[in-house]
Design a protein around this motif. Structure first.
Motif, PDB file in Angstrom:
ATOM      1  N   HIS A 124      23.931   5.928  11.282  1.00 48.89           N
ATOM      2  CA  HIS A 124      24.701   6.127  12.635  1.00 48.89           C
ATOM      3  C   HIS A 124      26.032   6.288  12.315  1.00 48.89           C
ATOM      4  O   HIS A 124      26.684   5.410  11.550  1.00 48.89           O
ATOM      5  CB  HIS A 124      24.268   5.184  13.518  1.00 48.89           C
ATOM      6  N   GLY A 125      26.798   7.602  12.613  1.00 51.20           N
ATOM      7  CA  GLY A 125      28.227   7.513  12.442  1.00 51.20           C
ATOM      8  C   GLY A 125      28.723   7.850  11.225  1.00 51.20           C
ATOM      9  O   GLY A 125      29.876   8.126  11.019  1.00 51.20           O
ATOM     10  N   LYS A 126      27.704   8.176  10.423  1.00 49.08           N
ATOM     11  CA  LYS A 126      28.121   8.830   9.081  1.00 49.08           C
ATOM     12  C   LYS A 126      28.033  10.424   8.808  1.00 49.08           C
ATOM     13  O   LYS A 126      27.083  10.976   9.824  1.00 49.08           O
ATOM     14  CB  LYS A 126      27.258   7.874   8.236  1.00 49.08           C
ATOM     15  N   ASP A 127      28.925  10.979   7.963  1.00 43.32           N
ATOM     16  CA  ASP A 127      28.862  12.270   7.935  1.00 43.32           C
ATOM     17  C   ASP A 127      28.104  12.716   6.573  1.00 43.32           C
ATOM     18  O   ASP A 127      28.543  14.004   6.304  1.00 43.32           O
ATOM     19  CB  ASP A 127      30.378  12.599   7.750  1.00 43.32           C
ATOM     20  N   ARG A 128      27.661  11.792   6.058  1.00 51.18           N
ATOM     21  CA  ARG A 128      26.775  12.165   4.503  1.00 51.18           C
ATOM     22  C   ARG A 128      25.518  11.650   4.556  1.00 51.18           C
ATOM     23  O   ARG A 128      25.435  10.742   5.104  1.00 51.18           O
ATOM     24  CB  ARG A 128      27.594  11.567   3.337  1.00 51.18           C
ATOM     25  N   TYR A 129      24.679  12.171   3.752  1.00 52.96           N
ATOM     26  CA  TYR A 129      23.282  11.639   3.416  1.00 52.96           C
ATOM     27  C   TYR A 129      23.291  10.964   2.318  1.00 52.96           C
ATOM     28  O   TYR A 129      24.228  11.048   1.494  1.00 52.96           O
ATOM     29  CB  TYR A 129      22.322  12.825   3.401  1.00 52.96           C
ATOM     30  N   TYR A 130      22.604   9.906   2.302  1.00 50.53           N
ATOM     31  CA  TYR A 130      22.501   8.935   1.258  1.00 50.53           C
ATOM     32  C   TYR A 130      21.121   8.580   0.731  1.00 50.53           C
ATOM     33  O   TYR A 130      20.329   8.682   1.538  1.00 50.53           O
ATOM     34  CB  TYR A 130      23.010   7.697   1.540  1.00 50.53           C
ATOM     35  N   ILE A 131      20.756   8.484  -0.407  1.00 48.85           N
ATOM     36  CA  ILE A 131      19.557   7.881  -0.877  1.00 48.85           C
ATOM     37  C   ILE A 131      19.223   6.551  -0.540  1.00 48.85           C
ATOM     38  O   ILE A 131      20.179   5.693  -0.435  1.00 48.85           O
ATOM     39  CB  ILE A 131      19.589   8.154  -2.467  1.00 48.85           C
ATOM     40  N   PRO A 132      17.994   6.383  -0.010  1.00 48.41           N
ATOM     41  CA  PRO A 132      17.688   4.979   0.483  1.00 48.41           C
ATOM     42  C   PRO A 132      17.932   3.812  -0.241  1.00 48.41           C
ATOM     43  O   PRO A 132      17.769   4.062  -1.479  1.00 48.41           O
ATOM     44  CB  PRO A 132      16.218   5.156   1.108  1.00 48.41           C
ATOM     45  N   GLY A 133      18.436   2.935   0.146  1.00 49.02           N
ATOM     46  CA  GLY A 133      18.534   1.590  -0.469  1.00 49.02           C
ATOM     47  C   GLY A 133      19.725   0.769   0.134  1.00 49.02           C
ATOM     48  O   GLY A 133      20.343   1.021   1.066  1.00 49.02           O
ATOM     49  N   GLY A 134      20.360   0.019  -0.763  1.00 48.64           N
ATOM     50  CA  GLY A 134      21.636  -0.745  -0.208  1.00 48.64           C
ATOM     51  C   GLY A 134      21.989  -1.935  -1.124  1.00 48.64           C
ATOM     52  O   GLY A 134      21.658  -1.668  -2.391  1.00 48.64           O
ATOM     53  N   LYS A 135      22.939  -2.649  -0.714  1.00 45.23           N
ATOM     54  CA  LYS A 135      23.710  -3.595  -1.475  1.00 45.23           C
ATOM     55  C   LYS A 135      22.735  -4.823  -1.642  1.00 45.23           C
ATOM     56  O   LYS A 135      22.061  -5.355  -0.800  1.00 45.23           O
ATOM     57  CB  LYS A 135      25.026  -4.000  -0.697  1.00 45.23           C
ATOM     58  N   ARG A 136      23.011  -5.374  -2.886  1.00 45.72           N
ATOM     59  CA  ARG A 136      22.235  -6.743  -3.177  1.00 45.72           C
ATOM     60  C   ARG A 136      22.901  -7.629  -2.588  1.00 45.72           C
ATOM     61  O   ARG A 136      24.119  -7.926  -2.266  1.00 45.72           O
ATOM     62  CB  ARG A 136      22.408  -6.781  -4.777  1.00 45.72           C
ATOM     63  N   GLU A 137      22.094  -8.668  -1.987  1.00 48.47           N
ATOM     64  CA  GLU A 137      22.523  -9.816  -1.372  1.00 48.47           C
ATOM     65  C   GLU A 137      22.440 -10.930  -2.529  1.00 48.47           C
ATOM     66  O   GLU A 137      21.879 -10.889  -3.377  1.00 48.47           O
ATOM     67  CB  GLU A 137      21.585 -10.341  -0.230  1.00 48.47           C
ATOM     68  N   ALA A 138      23.384 -12.121  -2.368  1.00 50.98           N
ATOM     69  CA  ALA A 138      23.454 -12.932  -3.465  1.00 50.98           C
ATOM     70  C   ALA A 138      22.160 -13.530  -3.911  1.00 50.98           C
ATOM     71  O   ALA A 138      21.286 -13.867  -3.314  1.00 50.98           O
ATOM     72  CB  ALA A 138      24.414 -14.255  -2.704  1.00 50.98           C
ATOM     73  N   GLY A 139      22.010 -13.459  -5.397  1.00 47.00           N
ATOM     74  CA  GLY A 139      20.819 -14.252  -5.945  1.00 47.00           C
ATOM     75  C   GLY A 139      19.546 -13.220  -6.011  1.00 47.00           C
ATOM     76  O   GLY A 139      18.547 -13.613  -6.387  1.00 47.00           O
ATOM     77  N   THR A 171      17.322 -10.235  -6.805  1.00 42.62           N
ATOM     78  CA  THR A 171      16.955  -9.179  -8.180  1.00 42.62           C
ATOM     79  C   THR A 171      17.104  -7.852  -7.668  1.00 42.62           C
ATOM     80  O   THR A 171      17.039  -7.473  -6.398  1.00 42.62           O
ATOM     81  CB  THR A 171      15.573  -9.406  -8.660  1.00 42.62           C
ATOM     82  N   ASP A 172      16.800  -6.694  -8.589  1.00 40.14           N
ATOM     83  CA  ASP A 172      16.901  -5.373  -8.335  1.00 40.14           C
ATOM     84  C   ASP A 172      15.615  -5.208  -7.221  1.00 40.14           C
ATOM     85  O   ASP A 172      15.650  -4.376  -6.318  1.00 40.14           O
ATOM     86  CB  ASP A 172      16.728  -4.615  -9.464  1.00 40.14           C
ATOM     87  N   GLU A 173      14.482  -5.791  -7.730  1.00 41.74           N
ATOM     88  CA  GLU A 173      13.259  -5.650  -6.763  1.00 41.74           C
ATOM     89  C   GLU A 173      13.243  -6.126  -5.708  1.00 41.74           C
ATOM     90  O   GLU A 173      12.743  -5.630  -4.619  1.00 41.74           O
ATOM     91  CB  GLU A 173      12.223  -6.127  -7.580  1.00 41.74           C
ATOM     92  N   GLN A 174      13.884  -7.318  -5.410  1.00 42.70           N
ATOM     93  CA  GLN A 174      13.992  -8.096  -4.045  1.00 42.70           C
ATOM     94  C   GLN A 174      14.830  -6.904  -3.265  1.00 42.70           C
ATOM     95  O   GLN A 174      14.723  -7.096  -2.135  1.00 42.70           O
ATOM     96  CB  GLN A 174      14.470  -9.423  -4.200  1.00 42.70           C
ATOM     97  N   THR A 175      15.827  -6.601  -3.721  1.00 39.50           N
ATOM     98  CA  THR A 175      16.928  -5.885  -2.933  1.00 39.50           C
ATOM     99  C   THR A 175      16.190  -4.541  -2.336  1.00 39.50           C
ATOM    100  O   THR A 175      16.252  -4.222  -1.301  1.00 39.50           O
ATOM    101  CB  THR A 175      18.089  -5.548  -3.715  1.00 39.50           C
ATOM    102  N   LEU A 176      15.522  -3.807  -3.288  1.00 36.55           N
ATOM    103  CA  LEU A 176      15.057  -2.757  -2.792  1.00 36.55           C
ATOM    104  C   LEU A 176      13.819  -2.937  -2.105  1.00 36.55           C
ATOM    105  O   LEU A 176      13.809  -2.066  -0.985  1.00 36.55           O
ATOM    106  CB  LEU A 176      14.483  -1.894  -4.294  1.00 36.55           C
ATOM    107  N   LEU A 177      12.991  -3.725  -2.194  1.00 37.23           N
ATOM    108  CA  LEU A 177      12.064  -4.037  -1.077  1.00 37.23           C
ATOM    109  C   LEU A 177      12.427  -4.426   0.285  1.00 37.23           C
ATOM    110  O   LEU A 177      11.919  -3.775   1.279  1.00 37.23           O
ATOM    111  CB  LEU A 177      11.018  -5.241  -1.618  1.00 37.23           C
ATOM    112  N   ARG A 178      13.634  -4.905   0.173  1.00 38.29           N
ATOM    113  CA  ARG A 178      14.109  -5.616   1.511  1.00 38.29           C
ATOM    114  C   ARG A 178      14.963  -4.370   2.043  1.00 38.29           C
ATOM    115  O   ARG A 178      14.258  -4.002   3.437  1.00 38.29           O
ATOM    116  CB  ARG A 178      15.175  -6.681   1.267  1.00 38.29           C
ATOM    117  N   GLU A 179      15.709  -3.743   1.517  1.00 41.69           N
ATOM    118  CA  GLU A 179      16.408  -2.579   2.055  1.00 41.69           C
ATOM    119  C   GLU A 179      15.359  -1.467   2.678  1.00 41.69           C
ATOM    120  O   GLU A 179      15.648  -0.893   3.509  1.00 41.69           O
ATOM    121  CB  GLU A 179      17.227  -2.049   1.207  1.00 41.69           C
ATOM    122  N   ILE A 180      14.375  -1.420   1.888  1.00 40.14           N
ATOM    123  CA  ILE A 180      13.436   0.170   2.466  1.00 40.14           C
ATOM    124  C   ILE A 180      12.542  -0.374   3.300  1.00 40.14           C
ATOM    125  O   ILE A 180      12.576   0.269   4.275  1.00 40.14           O
ATOM    126  CB  ILE A 180      12.703   0.544   1.102  1.00 40.14           C
TER     127      ILE A 180
END
Length: 133
Positions: free
Chosen positions: A23-38, A40-49
């Protein structure tokens, strides 16, 4: 230099790459996001998606695809984004949720519509003949 650490899901179907627009953005992005403290890559990706697209990635199917770095779109000079990318199978129905306004399937011709780091990924996918023109 400030580095934004992001994890992304590369999901291709018939030569098209799944992308999203917030919402409010002018570009498309590949799905995913920023890691939260602690996290792993897997945990971040599973949560974000799960949060963004309402589907469950299958952890056993995660495959590292590469790490890409470029200037961060919409941020001051000197701020870069590092995107660590994985492919994975999923279950459920793709639907926009949380901050996601729309889900789209992009080909290489859409490259100007994505962020700098995503453009590097588009180039990488095209070189491997995975992304249609």
């Amino acid at each position: 230099m400030t580095l934004i650490d992001k994890i992304a899901w590369l999901h291709l179907h018939e030569g098209r790459l799944l992308s999203t627009r917030s919402h409010g953005k002018d570009r498309y992005y590949i799905p995913g996001g920023k890691r939260e403290a602690g996290e792993t890559d897997e945990q971040t990706l599973l949560r974000e998606i799960r949060e963004e697209l309402t589907v469950q990635l299958e952890p056993a199917s995660l495959v590292y695809q590469g790490t890409f770095e470029a200037p961060a779109h919409g941020h001051p000079a000197g701020i870069r984004v590092q995107m660590t990318c994985y492919s994975a199978q999923y279950s459920g129905e793709l639907q926009p949720a949380a901050e996601i306004a729309e889900i789209v399937w992009l080909t290489y011709q859409h490259r100007p519509l994505v962020s700098a780091v995503d453009q590097l990924i588009f180039d990488w996918l095209r070189e491997r003949q995975l992304l249609a023109d």
